[in-house]
Design an enzyme around this catalytic site. Sequence first.
Site, PDB file in Angstrom:
ATOM      1  CE  LYS A 109     -15.237  34.005  11.499  1.00 28.87           C
ATOM      2  NZ  LYS A 109     -15.623  34.969  10.574  1.00 28.87           N
TER       3      LYS A 109
ATOM      4  CB  SER B  67     -11.421  38.817   3.232  1.00 27.50           C
ATOM      5  OG  SER B  67     -11.878  40.139   3.558  1.00 27.50           O
TER       6      SER B  67
ATOM      7  NE  ARG C 256     -20.143  39.364   0.382  1.00 27.74           N
ATOM      8  CZ  ARG C 256     -19.300  38.729   1.053  1.00 27.74           C
ATOM      9  NH1 ARG C 256     -17.938  38.692   0.770  1.00 27.74           N
ATOM     10  NH2 ARG C 256     -19.560  38.161   2.249  1.00 27.74           N
TER      11      ARG C 256
ATOM     12  CG  HIS D 230     -14.707  44.916   3.253  1.00 23.87           C
ATOM     13  ND1 HIS D 230     -13.516  44.225   3.401  1.00 23.87           N
ATOM     14  CD2 HIS D 230     -15.459  44.056   3.879  1.00 23.87           C
ATOM     15  CE1 HIS D 230     -13.567  42.749   3.854  1.00 23.87           C
ATOM     16  NE2 HIS D 230     -15.015  43.009   3.959  1.00 23.87           N
TER      17      HIS D 230
HETATM   18  P1  ADP Z   1     -17.833  38.924   8.324  1.00 22.46           P
HETATM   19  O1  ADP Z   1     -17.032  37.719   8.840  1.00 22.46           O
HETATM   20  O2  ADP Z   1     -18.548  39.595   9.597  1.00 22.46           O
HETATM   21  O3  ADP Z   1     -18.641  38.487   7.365  1.00 22.46           O
HETATM   22  P2  ADP Z   1     -16.361  40.117   6.406  1.00 22.46           P
HETATM   23  O4  ADP Z   1     -15.097  41.195   6.356  1.00 22.46           O
HETATM   24  O5  ADP Z   1     -15.975  39.100   5.473  1.00 22.46           O
HETATM   25  O6  ADP Z   1     -16.968  40.108   7.974  1.00 22.46           O
HETATM   26  O7  ADP Z   1     -17.235  41.144   5.780  1.00 22.46           O
HETATM   27  C1  ADP Z   1     -17.943  42.452   6.446  1.00 22.46           C
HETATM   28  C2  ADP Z   1     -19.179  42.760   5.804  1.00 22.46           C
HETATM   29  O8  ADP Z   1     -18.742  43.335   4.476  1.00 22.46           O
HETATM   30  C3  ADP Z   1     -20.277  41.870   5.563  1.00 22.46           C
HETATM   31  O9  ADP Z   1     -21.533  42.447   5.720  1.00 22.46           O
HETATM   32  C4  ADP Z   1     -20.203  41.261   4.261  1.00 22.46           C
HETATM   33  O10 ADP Z   1     -21.324  40.862   3.657  1.00 22.46           O
HETATM   34  C5  ADP Z   1     -19.670  42.601   3.603  1.00 22.46           C
HETATM   35  N1  ADP Z   1     -18.926  42.490   2.461  1.00 22.46           N
HETATM   36  C6  ADP Z   1     -17.481  41.847   2.240  1.00 22.46           C
HETATM   37  N2  ADP Z   1     -17.311  41.909   0.896  1.00 22.46           N
HETATM   38  C7  ADP Z   1     -18.350  42.550   0.261  1.00 22.46           C
HETATM   39  C8  ADP Z   1     -18.521  42.783  -1.142  1.00 22.46           C
HETATM   40  N3  ADP Z   1     -17.660  42.733  -2.177  1.00 22.46           N
HETATM   41  N4  ADP Z   1     -19.572  43.456  -1.428  1.00 22.46           N
HETATM   42  C9  ADP Z   1     -20.554  43.903  -0.368  1.00 22.46           C
HETATM   43  N5  ADP Z   1     -20.491  43.561   0.674  1.00 22.46           N
HETATM   44  C10 ADP Z   1     -19.300  42.889   1.192  1.00 22.46           C
END
Ligand code: ADP
Length: 161
Positions: free
Chosen positions: A41, A129, A91, A17
Site C-alpha cells: 500500500k 480515513s 461500520r 477509530h
Molecule cells: P484497514 O486497512 O485494516 O481496514 P483502517 O485503519 O481503515 O484499516 O481500519 C481499522 C479498523 O477500524 C477496521 O476494523 C475498520 O473497520 C475500523 N474502523 C475504521 N473507521 C471506523 C468507524 N468510523 N467506525 C467503526 N469502525 C471503524
Amino acid sequence: MKHAIYPGSFDPITNGHLDIIERAVKIFDHVTVAVLSNPQKTPLFSISERVEMIQKAVLKTSSDLTVDQFQGLLVDYAEKINAQVILRGLRAVSDFEFEFQLSLMNRRLNPNIQTVYLMSGSDVTYLSSGLVKEIARLGGDVTDFVPRHVKAKLQERLVDV
Ligand code: ADP
C-alpha cells in the site's frame, strides 16, 4: 488478563477509530493499537507518523493501552504479544463481507485467537480515513472528523502534494 489487539492502517487515525478504542479499553485489560506496515500500500503518512498521531490522540485515554507497529501475519504478531483477541470495527453491511472472510482466515491460521467486532457510535460510523483524506484534499473542513493535530498534519501534507 484479556489483551486485545486493534490492527489497521490508521492512515490517519479518525474519530471513528478513537470511538472503537474508547469502547475497547472499557472491555479489555489491555489494548494494543497496531499499525500495519504493508509494503503493497502507498499510505499518505509513514508508519512512524501514523504511530505518533495515534499516541498523541490516546494520551488521555488509558494507561492500559500500547501503540505499536507490525509487519507480516497478524495472528503471528498477536501471538508474539500474547493477545487473545483481534478487535475490528464494523461500520456498514459493506464491511461485513471482507471482515467475515478475514476473521475466518485468521481463525484457520490460529484457532486460539478470537476476532471481536465493535460498532462505533452513530455520529462517527460513516467515517473512514479514505473519506477524510478526500475531503481534506478537496479543501473541506475535517474538524469534526479527526483530532486537531491530525487535521494540522493533513493540511500540511496535502499542501505538499
Ligand atoms: P484497514 O486497512 O485494516 O481496514 P483502517 O485503519 O481503515 O484499516 O481500519 C481499522 C479498523 O477500524 C477496521 O476494523 C475498520 O473497520 C475500523 N474502523 C475504521 N473507521 C471506523 C468507524 N468510523 N467506525 C467503526 N469502525 C471503524
